[in-house]
Design a protein around this motif. Structure first.
Motif, PDB file in Angstrom:
ATOM      1  N   ILE A 164       1.531  -0.591   1.936  1.00 35.51           N
ATOM      2  CA  ILE A 164       2.099  -1.615   2.272  1.00 35.51           C
ATOM      3  C   ILE A 164       1.607  -2.152   3.526  1.00 35.51           C
ATOM      4  N   ALA A 165       1.162  -1.469   4.408  1.00 36.02           N
ATOM      5  CA  ALA A 165       0.646  -1.636   5.872  1.00 36.02           C
ATOM      6  C   ALA A 165      -0.746  -2.398   5.830  1.00 36.02           C
ATOM      7  N   GLU A 166      -1.429  -1.879   4.690  1.00 35.58           N
ATOM      8  CA  GLU A 166      -2.739  -2.569   4.555  1.00 35.58           C
ATOM      9  C   GLU A 166      -2.628  -4.166   3.798  1.00 35.58           C
ATOM     10  N   ILE A 167      -1.457  -4.210   2.957  1.00 34.71           N
ATOM     11  CA  ILE A 167      -1.317  -5.558   2.605  1.00 34.71           C
ATOM     12  C   ILE A 167      -0.799  -6.353   3.653  1.00 34.71           C
ATOM     13  N   GLN A 168      -0.134  -6.061   4.620  1.00 33.98           N
ATOM     14  CA  GLN A 168       0.447  -6.799   5.817  1.00 33.98           C
ATOM     15  C   GLN A 168      -0.888  -7.325   6.540  1.00 33.98           C
ATOM     16  N   ALA A 169      -1.692  -6.192   6.777  1.00 33.57           N
ATOM     17  CA  ALA A 169      -3.023  -6.580   7.650  1.00 33.57           C
ATOM     18  C   ALA A 169      -3.916  -7.395   6.815  1.00 33.57           C
ATOM     19  N   MET A 170      -3.971  -7.202   5.250  1.00 28.51           N
ATOM     20  CA  MET A 170      -4.888  -8.281   4.625  1.00 28.51           C
ATOM     21  C   MET A 170      -4.395  -9.803   4.828  1.00 28.51           C
TER      22      MET A 170
END
Length: 466
Positions: free
Chosen positions: A353-359
């Protein structure tokens, strides 16, 4: 003199579980128009309805009623079939579309007579010939029906290779008068398009996304119409119905560069003043097609990004980050409105989820995204996910299978937590100062996009997202 009287209808349900199906976002149903055309060609009287009008059914007294069913409409389809049989038990009820193609057990319902499996043009004509006594039941292909309280599924109907041999879909002026794209998909023509028509260039998809049921309908081998035929139909629709916006139903419009360019050249050759939306893959590496598409009226793209690059592999998708980002940046620079689709799967962790936010943050900071739709992966019947997760669903029945709520369990989040994560991802994206600056900057670069953006913002405000 007509043969049978046949009513073909789409199903509209305004509420379905957690989802709200906005009534202003009607679209015509291309599939029933395609079936209507071949049935008319076979000498039958066809009546198209965008929704079921039981009073008209009583008045018209049809011999057959057919409708396309999506998975979340399963119970609605059964209720309508019951109501139809209550009007006249002699009416033959036929269902088709994605859900019956993956879930032919729907024909065990006592009020449903047949299901059309997959591509329907040949099958529906053969089925009506059987009902008229012109062929035997055992000769039918591409159908399912009850036989001794069990589902009998006939051998598959071969896919139609020569799509140009099919007649143009039947169009209903009353349906087109209310048919619109989703807010923000009105194109870059400077004026809000009042209505939109669906059209197809190809059928089929070679990709193996494990959540997608589209290949059940159209197969994995992609077949094309000729550019000339497609543009002739678009010109006819524009002239007859005053339509200036089209939605291509192709599963991956940008799959074949030479065919895309040929269609765009034909649109320009015929001087069609139109705008159009298409679903496009961000992993196609030939970037030369996008300027050609824009020059022919392409105004908005729907990009199935789905999730992070690493998680894409678990969903059966391919692609590298460099190509995805380069493609989106190029299309932004061409004035295309980029809508990104993100799908939350049963495997996401807090780190994902953190990766999706950063993306998402990176893409909007670099002017790559204009619109975002976040959904949940749904194990539609017949898909890989369906077979992997069967009997481990979070709900009974299909009414909540709208992509708006989790159906598959995630070991890291409860369903309510996962829904909250989805809401927070959307809120963080649309309410951020970075997104607002991006929108202002894009309108400055492309002033004709103000109307589409304002339509999008109005939709977001109605959902409390902007």
């Amino acid at each position: 003199m007509f043969g049978m009287k046949i009513v073909l209808a789409g199903l509209i349900q305004h509420t379905a579980g957690d989802a709200v199906m906005h009534s202003v976002e009607y679209t015509e149903h291309l599939g029933i128009g395609c079936l209507g055309a071949v049935l008319q060609g076979a000498g039958h009287e066809v009546i198209l309805q965008n929704y079921f009008d039981l009073a008209q059914i009583k008045a018209e007294r049809p011999d057959l009623i057919g409708f396309s069913v999506m998975t979340f409409q399963d119970s609605l389809a059964r209720r309508l079939a019951q109501q139809i049989k209550a009007i006249n038990a002699g009416i033959t009820v036929v269902v088709g579309g994605p859900h019956p193609s993956g879930y032919p057990k729907i024909t065990l319902d006592p009020n449903i007579d047949f299901a059309v499996i997959g591509e329907g043009e040949r099958t529906i004509v053969e089925l009506v010939e059987y009902l008229e006594g012109k062929r035997e039941l055992k000769s039918l292909r591409g159908v399912a029906y009850k036989k001794e309280n069990k589902v009998f599924i006939a051998e598959p109907q071969p896919f139609i290779q020569d799509l140009d041999s099919l007649p143009w879909p039947v169009r209903n002026a009353e349906i087109l008068a209310i048919s619109k794209t989703n807010p923000g998909e009105y194109g870059s023509g400077g004026e809000v398009q009042p209505n939109s028509a669906q059209i197809y260039y190809s059928r089929g998809c070679p990709f193996g996304c494990n959540f997608c049921n589209a290949t059940l309908m159209s197969g994995k081998i992609v077949r094309y119409r000729s550019p000339e035929k497609v543009v002739q139909e678009m010109a006819y629709i524009q002239k007859k119905f005053d339509i200036h916006h089209f939605t291509f139903t192709d599963l991956t419009f940008n799959l074949n560069a030479s065919r895309v360019i040929a269609l765009c050249e034909e649109i320009k050759k015929q001087k069609l003043d139109i705008r159009w939306f298409a679903l496009v893959s961000p992993v196609i590496k030939d970037l030369s097609i996008y300027p050609a598409m824009v020059s022919a009226g392409w105004s908005r793209g729907g990009w199935g990004l789905e999730t992070t690059v690493s998680m894409r592999r678990r969903l059966g998708k391919t692609g590298d980050w460099a190509t995805i980002k380069q493609t989106l940046e190029l299309c932004d620079g061409l004035g295309v409105m980029n809508r990104i689709y993100i799908m939350l799967s049963p495997w996401e962790t807090k780190g994902d989820i953190a990766e999706i936010q950063a993306m998402l943050r990176e893409l909007v900071e670099e002017d790559c995204i204009d619109d975002l739709k976040i959904t949940f992966a749904i194990p539609f019947p017949g898909t890989v996910l369906w077979h992997q997760w069967k009997r481990r669903f979070l709900t009974e029945g299909f009414s909540r299978w709208t992509t708006e709520a989790p159906i598959l369990p995630n070991a890291n989040f409860t369903p309510e937590e996962y829904k909250q994560i989805r809401a927070e991802l959307s809120n963080q994206f649309f309410s951020s100062d970075v997104y607002r600056r991006h929108c202002e900057n894009k309108i400055k670069r492309f002033p004709h996009l103000r109307d589409p953006f304002e339509n999008l913002w109005n939709s977001l405000k109605s959902q409390g997202l902007f």
